[in-house]
Design a protein around this motif. Structure first.
Motif, PDB file in Angstrom:
ATOM      1  N   VAL A 112     -70.203  49.979 136.233  1.00 28.20           N
ATOM      2  CA  VAL A 112     -70.948  48.805 135.788  1.00 28.20           C
ATOM      3  C   VAL A 112     -71.633  49.126 134.466  1.00 28.20           C
ATOM      4  CG1 VAL A 112     -72.753  47.158 136.386  1.00 28.20           C
ATOM      5  CG2 VAL A 112     -71.255  48.049 138.164  1.00 28.20           C
ATOM      6  N   ASN A 113     -71.494  48.202 133.500  1.00 26.95           N
ATOM      7  CA  ASN A 113     -72.002  48.440 132.150  1.00 26.95           C
ATOM      8  C   ASN A 113     -73.055  47.453 131.691  1.00 26.95           C
ATOM      9  OD1 ASN A 113     -68.734  49.132 131.909  1.00 26.95           O
ATOM     10  ND2 ASN A 113     -70.156  50.715 131.274  1.00 26.95           N
ATOM     11  N   GLY A 114     -73.400  46.458 132.504  1.00 29.54           N
ATOM     12  CA  GLY A 114     -74.402  45.490 132.075  1.00 29.54           C
ATOM     13  C   GLY A 114     -74.599  44.396 133.095  1.00 29.54           C
ATOM     14  N   ALA A 160     -71.257  51.072 124.095  1.00 33.26           N
ATOM     15  CA  ALA A 160     -71.795  51.923 123.021  1.00 33.26           C
ATOM     16  C   ALA A 160     -73.112  51.399 122.463  1.00 33.26           C
ATOM     17  CB  ALA A 160     -70.774  52.039 121.892  1.00 33.26           C
ATOM     18  N   GLU A 161     -73.498  50.169 122.875  1.00 36.66           N
ATOM     19  CA  GLU A 161     -74.706  49.524 122.352  1.00 36.66           C
ATOM     20  C   GLU A 161     -74.674  49.522 120.834  1.00 36.66           C
ATOM     21  OE1 GLU A 161     -77.847  51.687 124.252  1.00 36.66           O
ATOM     22  OE2 GLU A 161     -76.993  51.283 126.216  1.00 36.66           O
ATOM     23  N   SER A 162     -73.518  49.121 120.291  1.00 35.49           N
ATOM     24  CA  SER A 162     -73.286  49.238 118.854  1.00 35.49           C
ATOM     25  C   SER A 162     -72.953  47.912 118.189  1.00 35.49           C
ATOM     26  CB  SER A 162     -72.116  50.205 118.630  1.00 35.49           C
ATOM     27  OG  SER A 162     -70.935  49.670 119.189  1.00 35.49           O
ATOM     28  N   TYR A 163     -73.629  46.870 118.575  1.00 43.00           N
ATOM     29  CA  TYR A 163     -73.270  45.561 118.031  1.00 43.00           C
ATOM     30  C   TYR A 163     -74.367  44.926 117.202  1.00 43.00           C
ATOM     31  CZ  TYR A 163     -75.554  44.666 122.443  1.00 43.00           C
ATOM     32  OH  TYR A 163     -76.418  44.710 123.495  1.00 43.00           O
ATOM     33  N   GLY A 164     -75.429  45.626 116.888  1.00 40.33           N
ATOM     34  CA  GLY A 164     -76.484  45.067 116.049  1.00 40.33           C
ATOM     35  C   GLY A 164     -77.122  43.854 116.689  1.00 40.33           C
ATOM     36  N   SER A 165     -77.137  42.730 115.993  1.00 41.68           N
ATOM     37  CA  SER A 165     -77.761  41.520 116.529  1.00 41.68           C
ATOM     38  C   SER A 165     -76.816  40.733 117.418  1.00 41.68           C
ATOM     39  CB  SER A 165     -78.256  40.632 115.386  1.00 41.68           C
ATOM     40  OG  SER A 165     -77.157  40.203 114.612  1.00 41.68           O
ATOM     41  N   ASN A 197     -65.420  41.275 136.059  1.00 46.76           N
ATOM     42  CA  ASN A 197     -65.974  41.279 137.417  1.00 46.76           C
ATOM     43  C   ASN A 197     -66.226  42.698 137.906  1.00 46.76           C
ATOM     44  OD1 ASN A 197     -65.948  38.485 137.621  1.00 46.76           O
ATOM     45  ND2 ASN A 197     -63.850  38.461 138.357  1.00 46.76           N
ATOM     46  N   ALA A 198     -65.502  43.653 137.364  1.00 49.20           N
ATOM     47  CA  ALA A 198     -65.694  45.050 137.737  1.00 49.20           C
ATOM     48  C   ALA A 198     -66.820  45.706 136.956  1.00 49.20           C
ATOM     49  CB  ALA A 198     -64.394  45.828 137.511  1.00 49.20           C
ATOM     50  N   ARG A 199     -67.237  45.127 135.841  1.00 43.51           N
ATOM     51  CA  ARG A 199     -68.081  45.841 134.895  1.00 43.51           C
ATOM     52  C   ARG A 199     -69.504  45.316 134.733  1.00 43.51           C
ATOM     53  NH1 ARG A 199     -64.291  49.094 132.081  1.00 43.51           N
ATOM     54  NH2 ARG A 199     -66.091  50.327 131.528  1.00 43.51           N
ATOM     55  N   PHE A 200     -69.823  44.171 135.376  1.00 39.64           N
ATOM     56  CA  PHE A 200     -71.134  43.555 135.172  1.00 39.64           C
ATOM     57  C   PHE A 200     -71.763  43.098 136.484  1.00 39.64           C
ATOM     58  CE2 PHE A 200     -69.057  43.105 131.123  1.00 39.64           C
ATOM     59  CZ  PHE A 200     -70.074  43.355 130.218  1.00 39.64           C
ATOM     60  N   TYR A 201     -73.081  43.266 136.582  1.00 44.16           N
ATOM     61  CA  TYR A 201     -73.837  42.601 137.639  1.00 44.16           C
ATOM     62  C   TYR A 201     -73.924  41.131 137.255  1.00 44.16           C
ATOM     63  CZ  TYR A 201     -75.479  47.251 139.021  1.00 44.16           C
ATOM     64  OH  TYR A 201     -75.551  48.551 139.414  1.00 44.16           O
ATOM     65  N   GLY A 202     -73.835  40.249 138.221  1.00 42.25           N
ATOM     66  CA  GLY A 202     -73.886  38.824 137.953  1.00 42.25           C
ATOM     67  C   GLY A 202     -75.105  38.159 138.556  1.00 42.25           C
ATOM     68  N   LEU A 215     -84.292  49.822 134.118  1.00 42.25           N
ATOM     69  CA  LEU A 215     -85.019  51.089 134.140  1.00 42.25           C
ATOM     70  C   LEU A 215     -84.332  52.079 135.069  1.00 42.25           C
ATOM     71  CD1 LEU A 215     -88.705  49.804 134.184  1.00 42.25           C
ATOM     72  CD2 LEU A 215     -87.546  51.001 132.312  1.00 42.25           C
ATOM     73  N   TRP A 216     -83.906  51.616 136.238  1.00 37.77           N
ATOM     74  CA  TRP A 216     -83.228  52.472 137.200  1.00 37.77           C
ATOM     75  C   TRP A 216     -81.933  53.024 136.609  1.00 37.77           C
ATOM     76  CZ3 TRP A 216     -78.841  51.217 140.505  1.00 37.77           C
ATOM     77  CH2 TRP A 216     -78.606  52.171 141.483  1.00 37.77           C
ATOM     78  N   LEU A 217     -81.232  52.204 135.843  1.00 38.57           N
ATOM     79  CA  LEU A 217     -79.961  52.607 135.239  1.00 38.57           C
ATOM     80  C   LEU A 217     -80.130  53.235 133.856  1.00 38.57           C
ATOM     81  CD1 LEU A 217     -78.087  49.357 136.233  1.00 38.57           C
ATOM     82  CD2 LEU A 217     -77.551  51.642 137.106  1.00 38.57           C
ATOM     83  N   SER A 218     -81.375  53.293 133.353  1.00 38.02           N
ATOM     84  CA  SER A 218     -81.664  53.794 132.005  1.00 38.02           C
ATOM     85  C   SER A 218     -80.956  52.972 130.931  1.00 38.02           C
ATOM     86  CB  SER A 218     -81.283  55.275 131.875  1.00 38.02           C
ATOM     87  OG  SER A 218     -82.016  56.047 132.782  1.00 38.02           O
ATOM     88  N   TRP A 219     -80.933  51.651 131.106  1.00 40.99           N
ATOM     89  CA  TRP A 219     -80.298  50.740 130.151  1.00 40.99           C
ATOM     90  C   TRP A 219     -81.345  50.048 129.297  1.00 40.99           C
ATOM     91  CZ3 TRP A 219     -76.733  47.358 133.734  1.00 40.99           C
ATOM     92  CH2 TRP A 219     -75.627  48.111 134.101  1.00 40.99           C
ATOM     93  N   PRO A 220     -81.033  49.771 128.022  1.00 42.32           N
ATOM     94  CA  PRO A 220     -81.898  48.922 127.210  1.00 42.32           C
ATOM     95  C   PRO A 220     -81.625  47.446 127.513  1.00 42.32           C
ATOM     96  CG  PRO A 220     -80.041  49.638 125.917  1.00 42.32           C
ATOM     97  CD  PRO A 220     -79.915  50.318 127.264  1.00 42.32           C
ATOM     98  N   ALA A 221     -82.500  46.572 127.066  1.00 45.22           N
ATOM     99  CA  ALA A 221     -82.351  45.135 127.326  1.00 45.22           C
ATOM    100  C   ALA A 221     -81.067  44.560 126.752  1.00 45.22           C
ATOM    101  CB  ALA A 221     -83.551  44.372 126.773  1.00 45.22           C
ATOM    102  N   CYS A 222     -80.478  45.224 125.764  1.00 47.40           N
ATOM    103  CA  CYS A 222     -79.270  44.678 125.143  1.00 47.40           C
ATOM    104  C   CYS A 222     -78.061  44.733 126.068  1.00 47.40           C
ATOM    105  CB  CYS A 222     -78.964  45.382 123.829  1.00 47.40           C
ATOM    106  SG  CYS A 222     -78.645  47.137 123.993  1.00 47.40           S
ATOM    107  N   ARG A 223     -78.205  45.287 127.259  1.00 52.07           N
ATOM    108  CA  ARG A 223     -77.099  45.313 128.212  1.00 52.07           C
ATOM    109  C   ARG A 223     -77.030  44.025 129.037  1.00 52.07           C
ATOM    110  NH1 ARG A 223     -74.602  50.351 129.823  1.00 52.07           N
ATOM    111  NH2 ARG A 223     -74.554  51.585 127.915  1.00 52.07           N
TER     112      ARG A 223
END
Length: 169
Positions: A22-24, A88-93, A109-114, A144-152
């Motif tokens: 899961v990535n976002g 990669a969190e590499s998309y700027g704005s 469907n495999a990569r995101f929480y919905g 926070l649990w996943l150590s993700w920034p809000a941009c995910r």
């Protein structure tokens, strides 16, 4: 408040294809009215699209109804290049415009929480402050649990394939 709906911890579509990594998170609005009927729809789906249609639904009163865990029919397909930018969190704005989607894209469907917010999506039915207050802390806790920034976190109203946008809250 979190409402556990039925066997939500094992209610999924994992038998169809794998779930993860899961990535976002992706947040949509339901285009429905009425909490009970909305919970039923996102849990059970439709004849042409079986549930769960998300992992959790945020009602107008701010309660988060957990309806599934694992693979859900939520994100659909998306552009693999955009997914790479999310990872990669590499998309700027904002990520580049997608060139692929449901028919020829990556399995979202495999990569995101919905998450679904109870809302008509007509521009006249506002997302209540209670719903925002219900969603924000849950997503912040998950990030926070996943150590993700809000941009995910991505979503609509702009229907862009795996379009992450920064959310307030």
């Amino acid at each position: 408040m979190v409402v556990e709906v039925g066997n939500w911890r094992t209610h999924n579509r994992n038998s169809k294809r794998p779930w993860g990594p899961v990535n976002g998170s992706i947040v949509h609005h339901t285009v429905t009215k009425g909490t009970a009927s909305t919970v039923a729809i996102v849990r059970d789906g439709y004849s042409s699209l079986p549930g769960p249609l998300c992992h959790g639904m945020i009602a107008k009163d701010g309660r988060v109804h957990m309806v599934g865990w694992g693979r859900a029919n939520h994100a659909g397909g998306g552009d693999p290049g955009v997914l790479d930018q999310v990872i990669a969190e590499s998309y700027g704005s904002g990520p580049t415009a997608p060139t692929k989607g449901n028919a020829n894209g990556t399995d979202g469907n495999a990569r995101f929480y919905g998450w679904e917010c109870e809302n008509l999506g007509d521009g006249k039915d506002p997302i209540s402050s209670s719903a925002r207050d219900g969603l924000g802390p849950r997503l912040r806790s998950a990030w926070l649990w996943l150590s993700w920034p809000a941009c995910r976190c991505g979503g609509r109203p702009r229907p862009r394939s795996f379009c992450p946008r920064r959310r307030a809250g």
